[in-house]
Design an enzyme around this catalytic site. Structure first.
Site, short mmCIF file in Angstrom:
data_model
loop_
_atom_site.label_atom_id
_atom_site.label_comp_id
_atom_site.label_asym_id
_atom_site.label_seq_id
_atom_site.Cartn_x
_atom_site.Cartn_y
_atom_site.Cartn_z
N LYS A 14 0.72 -1.27 0.12
CA LYS A 14 0.01 0.14 -0.10
C LYS A 14 0.68 1.45 0.02
CE LYS A 14 -2.28 -0.76 3.80
NZ LYS A 14 -1.72 -2.13 4.25
N ARG A 89 -9.47 0.66 9.12
CA ARG A 89 -9.05 -0.86 9.65
C ARG A 89 -9.97 -1.37 10.21
NH1 ARG A 89 -3.01 0.46 9.10
NH2 ARG A 89 -1.96 -1.47 9.38
N ARG A 128 11.70 -5.96 4.61
CA ARG A 128 11.59 -4.22 4.88
C ARG A 128 12.27 -3.87 6.33
NH1 ARG A 128 5.45 -1.88 4.61
NH2 ARG A 128 5.36 -2.28 6.73
N ARG A 134 11.53 0.12 11.22
CA ARG A 134 10.42 -0.01 12.16
C ARG A 134 10.41 -1.09 12.97
NH1 ARG A 134 4.99 0.69 8.22
NH2 ARG A 134 4.21 -0.74 10.11
N ARG A 146 -0.03 -8.87 13.53
CA ARG A 146 -0.60 -7.66 12.83
C ARG A 146 -1.30 -8.30 11.64
NH1 ARG A 146 4.92 -4.89 10.84
NH2 ARG A 146 3.51 -3.59 9.54
P1 AMP Z 1 0.90 0.56 8.98
O1 AMP Z 1 2.15 1.45 8.75
O2 AMP Z 1 -0.35 0.94 8.20
O3 AMP Z 1 1.30 -0.93 8.88
O4 AMP Z 1 0.51 0.64 10.45
C1 AMP Z 1 1.51 0.56 11.49
C2 AMP Z 1 0.59 0.39 12.71
O5 AMP Z 1 -0.04 1.51 13.30
C3 AMP Z 1 -0.36 -0.85 12.54
O6 AMP Z 1 0.06 -2.13 13.07
C4 AMP Z 1 -1.24 -0.36 13.90
O7 AMP Z 1 -0.64 -0.85 15.32
C5 AMP Z 1 -1.34 1.14 13.76
N1 AMP Z 1 -2.34 1.39 12.85
C6 AMP Z 1 -1.96 2.29 11.64
N2 AMP Z 1 -3.28 2.55 11.06
C7 AMP Z 1 -4.16 2.22 11.94
C8 AMP Z 1 -5.66 2.17 11.84
N3 AMP Z 1 -6.46 2.81 10.80
N4 AMP Z 1 -6.30 1.68 13.03
C9 AMP Z 1 -5.70 1.17 14.14
N5 AMP Z 1 -4.40 1.13 14.34
C10 AMP Z 1 -3.63 1.59 13.13
#
Ligand code: AMP
Length: 191
Positions: A14, A89, A128, A134, A146
């Site tokens: 994404k 989400r 990654r 991260r 996740r």
């Molecule tokens: P991402 O960069 O989108 O993979 O997000 C990293 C982490 O941020 C996720 O594993 C969640 O812990 C948190 N996170 C990101 N977006 C959301 C969301 N829309 N709702 C809840 N947690 C989120």
């Protein structure tokens, strides 16, 4: 306004595709993951709260991310549209987003869902993690959590948009450019 959701499990591409899409279509990129990481870097109270969840591979509470998105929509009144990445989400987030967009007299045009097998996701995320900085990408059990959160809470968001025939599934495996072209084809049909 033309608003899209780029949807898919962690590691489905994404972020990579969002960067290319905003270059082509001029949409405002709203990634809740990026917004949360920026709050963590600035050590804000919101960031410190979110970090506890992110480090365990769990979703951050709905009200936290909905509040961030609401602020981002208000502070970007003049953009041609939004590209939502990693949001919504949960079904609660999807309903809240619809209401926020309604207030702006707009809506989601399409949800583009990238399909990638679980083993490929784990491989990509660990790779990654070698360079992303991260911590949630380096530990396999956090990665599996996740993906589990995605399966139990996030997958239902596609059912939500399916009610309105707004979901298109695309193959998320292949070259970055092949996937990008298939996404652009779907966007161009609707613009
Ligand atoms: P991402 O960069 O989108 O993979 O997000 C990293 C982490 O941020 C996720 O594993 C969640 O812990 C948190 N996170 C990101 N977006 C959301 C969301 N829309 N709702 C809840 N947690 C989120």
């Amino acid at each position: 306004m033309f608003n899209i959701i780029l949807f898919g499990p962690p590691g489905s591409g994404k972020g990579t595709q969002s960067t290319k899409l905003i270059g082509k279509y001029g949409l405002k990129h709203l990634s809740t993951g990026d917004l949360l990481r920026s709050e963590i870097a600035q050590q804000t109270p919101l960031g410190l709260e979110a970090k506890n969840f992110i480090d365990k591979g769990q979703l951050v509470p709905d009200e936290v991310v909905i509040g961030m998105i609401s602020t981002a929509l208000e502070t970007n009144p003049d953009v041609p549209g939004f590209l939502f990445d990693g949001f919504p989400r949960t079904a609660t987030q999807a309903e809240a987003l619809d209401k926020l967009l309604q207030l702006k007299k707009t809506s989601i045009a399409v949800m583009l869902a990238l399909d990638v097998s679980e083993e490929e996701l784990v491989t990509r995320l660990l790779k990654r993690g070698e360079s992303s900085g991260r911590s949630d990408d380096t530990n396999e059990s956090v990665i599996r959590s996740r993906i589990e959160e995605y399966e139990t809470k996030t997958r239902a968001v596609a059912d939500y948009y399916n009610q309105f025939s707004k979901v298109v599934h695309l193959k998320g495996e292949g070259s970055i450019d092949e996937i990008f072209n298939s996404i652009c084809e779907e966007i161009d049909k609707r613009k």
